[in-house]
Scaffold this active site. Structure first.
Site, short mmCIF file in Angstrom:
data_model
loop_
_atom_site.label_atom_id
_atom_site.label_comp_id
_atom_site.label_asym_id
_atom_site.label_seq_id
_atom_site.Cartn_x
_atom_site.Cartn_y
_atom_site.Cartn_z
N TRP A 143 3.35 -6.20 -0.44
CA TRP A 143 4.29 -6.76 -1.40
C TRP A 143 4.32 -6.01 -2.73
O TRP A 143 5.23 -6.20 -3.52
CB TRP A 143 4.04 -8.25 -1.66
CG TRP A 143 2.64 -8.65 -1.99
CD1 TRP A 143 1.75 -9.23 -1.13
CD2 TRP A 143 1.95 -8.53 -3.23
NE1 TRP A 143 0.56 -9.47 -1.76
CE2 TRP A 143 0.65 -9.06 -3.06
CE3 TRP A 143 2.29 -8.02 -4.50
CZ2 TRP A 143 -0.31 -9.09 -4.08
CZ3 TRP A 143 1.34 -8.06 -5.51
CH2 TRP A 143 0.07 -8.59 -5.30
N LYS A 167 8.31 -3.48 9.18
CA LYS A 167 8.02 -4.90 8.93
C LYS A 167 7.55 -4.98 7.48
O LYS A 167 6.39 -4.75 7.17
CB LYS A 167 6.92 -5.37 9.89
CG LYS A 167 6.92 -6.85 10.22
CD LYS A 167 6.70 -7.78 9.06
CE LYS A 167 5.27 -7.92 8.63
NZ LYS A 167 5.14 -8.73 7.38
N PRO A 168 8.48 -5.31 6.56
CA PRO A 168 8.08 -5.40 5.16
C PRO A 168 7.27 -6.67 4.93
O PRO A 168 7.26 -7.58 5.76
CB PRO A 168 9.41 -5.45 4.41
CG PRO A 168 10.38 -6.03 5.39
CD PRO A 168 9.91 -5.62 6.76
N GLY A 217 -1.88 -2.03 3.14
CA GLY A 217 -2.19 -3.41 2.80
C GLY A 217 -3.67 -3.56 2.53
O GLY A 217 -4.36 -2.61 2.16
N SER A 218 -4.16 -4.78 2.75
CA SER A 218 -5.53 -5.10 2.37
C SER A 218 -6.52 -4.66 3.46
O SER A 218 -6.14 -4.44 4.61
CB SER A 218 -5.64 -6.61 2.17
OG SER A 218 -5.36 -7.26 3.39
N GLU A 239 -3.61 2.64 4.94
CA GLU A 239 -3.74 2.86 3.50
C GLU A 239 -4.13 1.53 2.91
O GLU A 239 -3.32 0.60 2.88
CB GLU A 239 -2.41 3.35 2.91
CG GLU A 239 -1.98 4.71 3.41
CD GLU A 239 -2.85 5.84 2.87
OE1 GLU A 239 -3.50 5.67 1.82
OE2 GLU A 239 -2.89 6.90 3.54
N LEU A 240 -5.38 1.43 2.45
CA LEU A 240 -5.92 0.11 2.10
C LEU A 240 -6.19 -0.02 0.60
O LEU A 240 -5.56 0.63 -0.20
CB LEU A 240 -7.15 -0.16 2.96
CG LEU A 240 -6.90 0.04 4.48
CD1 LEU A 240 -8.19 -0.14 5.26
CD2 LEU A 240 -5.83 -0.91 4.99
N CYS A 273 -2.49 -0.17 -5.96
CA CYS A 273 -3.72 0.12 -5.21
C CYS A 273 -4.64 1.04 -6.00
O CYS A 273 -5.85 0.93 -5.90
CB CYS A 273 -3.38 0.72 -3.85
SG CYS A 273 -2.28 2.13 -3.94
N GLU A 371 -11.61 -5.97 -4.82
CA GLU A 371 -10.34 -5.62 -5.46
C GLU A 371 -9.81 -6.85 -6.21
O GLU A 371 -9.69 -7.93 -5.64
CB GLU A 371 -9.35 -5.20 -4.38
CG GLU A 371 -8.10 -4.58 -4.93
CD GLU A 371 -7.18 -4.08 -3.82
OE1 GLU A 371 -6.97 -4.84 -2.84
OE2 GLU A 371 -6.70 -2.95 -3.92
#
Ligand code: NAD
Length: 487
Positions: A143, A167-168, A217-218, A239-240, A273, A371
């Site tokens: 998001w 898939k947003p 995302g996470s 990509e976290l 991020c 985070e």
């Protein structure tokens, strides 16, 4: 008589981050719809790939024109989704730069993969390479920066010749529909680029259909995605998160350091991020640095009156405010001091936090380990360079790091010893500077797979084949003269 039952469509409630109201309801894509879209994209992909990189560039150039014409609408839609971060209004422009960059780089990337020659080990065998695209790439995006992070993978995948099913995030789906109004203006592109809507289960349905996955995302979700991809034996690129440190040395220009740290930590409400989430300052300048940082932080304005005017917007995702609150409470309970900020404010339904500076922090605190994803700046004093490097590396993450020192040489010597993919010297937040030129890997939990930026990131969507032609006699089973011929 049995009454006919009509299946009710599942709907996604979309909250407006500025008002707190649900002001949009979207249908949630069912498994069947995801499978149907995937099948349609798969059926159209061979023609897209057969157009060659030149043909695809021509179609993408037309798309660039459509994006240019709707750039302002795209920025507005992104701003509604996110609450109006600075970068939101630039999203049309950023999309154009992304597409224009690949128009230049994609043909070169294909050229660099061509190979023709003779086998070194078997000189009678001619070898040529062929690259083929993964037919269907699934992109699952978060998001924060919802458009940019969806397109960072989708655009090079399309240039590579793949079809893309996106898939947003269910939190920020509006900007994607605005974008797809431009996609539909280029029919060849619309045939191979589509999206589905909904929460995590829809992401799982995409994984079930795709040939390779790009996920942003996470960490917890990244693990689930990796497991689902492993079950299907398809590659995944993750990509976290990050917990990015900044080291400020005794010789640094403290004014410059405070300016760079503040921007790097609170830009886009800290929901980036590679935001700075930990600051280590030489103990001899700690108090002077904190004083400057506090002065600058107090001048930061919220954008609650006018999304285009202030510096900090509301939290895009309301539960994130709870995570930030928990990190602050944990730090205070363990002895930290909040020097400025610290209160989540509800203004007209939007949840805001002014830049929040903490001192007296240590690595037992959540705010120095997990985070936070908010505009918080925990500052910790260090005794010497060795301790600063040890603290910076005391993390499960390794996305980016910054070093601000008296000169670039001093900063570089420290930066080379930090375990992270992007090391920013004498400034913070330089990720954009390396987008076009080269990629970097992520360390620890921050990522998995090949670099997502830089010209080589297109390789993630291509498989290489070798075509081997025997130009000499074939060997018979009793006398295999081929082996041992060459080097
Ligand atoms: P998230 O992990 O909650 O969700 C990301 C996406 O995964 C969403 O589209 C979500 O619907 C989907 N999803 C959720 N469960 C799933 C499942 N089981 N299977 C498949 N898909 C599933 O992340 P978020 O809260 O939307 O985004 C914030 C996170 O993203 C932060 O941790 C941030 O650091 C990270 N991030 C990383 C980068 C990077 O480049 N490294 C960039 C931006 C954001």
């Amino acid at each position: 008589m049995a009454s006919a039952t009509v299946a009710r469509e599942a709907l996604l409630d979309v909250r407006n981050p500025r008002t707190g109201e649900v002001d949009l309801r979207l249908p949630i894509s069912s498994r069947v719809e995801v499978a149907d879209k995937a099948a349609r994209l798969r059926a159209a992909q061979p023609a897209w790939e057969a157009m060659g990189v030149g043909g695809r560039c021509a179609a993408m150039a037309r798309w660039l024109g459509a994006v240019r014409a709707r750039a302002a609408d795209i920025g507005e839609a992104d701003a509604v989704d996110t609450g109006g971060c600075h970068t939101s209004y630039l999203q049309g422009f950023i999309t154009m730069r992304n597409v224009a960059g690949w128009l230049e780089d994609a043909p070169k990337a294909f050229e660099s993969l061509k190979w023709e020659g003779v086998s070194i080990s078997m000189p009678t065998v001619a070898v040529e390479s062929q690259v083929v695209a993964y037919p269907l790439v699934g992109v699952i995006s978060p998001w924060n920066a919802p458009l940019m992070l969806a397109l960072l993978d989708a655009v090079p995948a399309l240039f590579a010749g793949s079809a893309v099913l996106l898939k947003p995030s269910e939190v920020t789906p509006r900007v994607i529909e605005t974008l797809f109004a431009t996609v539909r203006e280029v029919p060849e592109l619309a045939a191979v680029f589509d999206y589905v809507t909904g929460p995590g289960e829809v992401g799982q349905a995409v994984i079930a259909e795709a040939d390779t996955i790009c996920f942003t995302g996470s960490v917890p979700t990244g693990r689930k995605v990796a497991v689902a991809c492993a079950e299907r034996l398809i590659p995944c690129n993750l990509e976290l998160g990050g917990k990015d440190p900044c080291i400020v040395t005794a010789s640094a220009d403290l004014n410059r350091a405070a300016t760079a740290v503040l921007r790097g930590a609170v830009y886009a409400t800290g929901q980036v991020c590679y935001s700075i989430e930990r600051v280590y300052v030489d103990k001899s300048v700690h108090d002077a640095f904190v004083a400057k940082l506090v002065e600058k932080a107090r001048a930061v304005r919220l954008n609650s009156d006018n999304p285009r005017a202030g510096h900090i917007g509301p939290f895009t995702f309301a539960p994130q405010a709870e995570i930030v609150k928990r990190h602050l409470a944990d730090a205070v309970a363990k002895g930290a001091t909040i020097v400025t900020g610290g209160e989540i404010e509800d203004i007209g339904g939007g949840l805001y936090l002014r830049p929040t500076i903490l001192t007296g922090v240590n690595h037992d605190m959540l705010i120095m380990q997990d985070e936070t994803f908010g505009p918080c700046i925990p500052v910790m004093a260090y005794r010497d360079t060795e301790e600063a490097i040890r603290l910076a590396n005391d993390t499960s993450f390794g996305l980016t790091a910054s070093v601000i020192a008296g000169d670039a040489e001093e900063a570089r010597a420290i930066g080379r010893r930090i375990n992270a993919g992007g090391i920013f010297l004498q400034d913070t937040f330089l990720t954009f500077a390396k987008l076009r030129t080269f990629g970097s890997d992520s360390f620890g939990w921050s990522g998995y797979g090949s670099p997502r930026i830089g010209p080589e990131s297109l390789r993630r969507f291509l498989r290489r084949k070798s075509l081997l032609t025997q130009t000499g006699p074939v060997a018979d089973i009793q006398n295999d003269h081929h082996l041992g011929q060459g080097r």
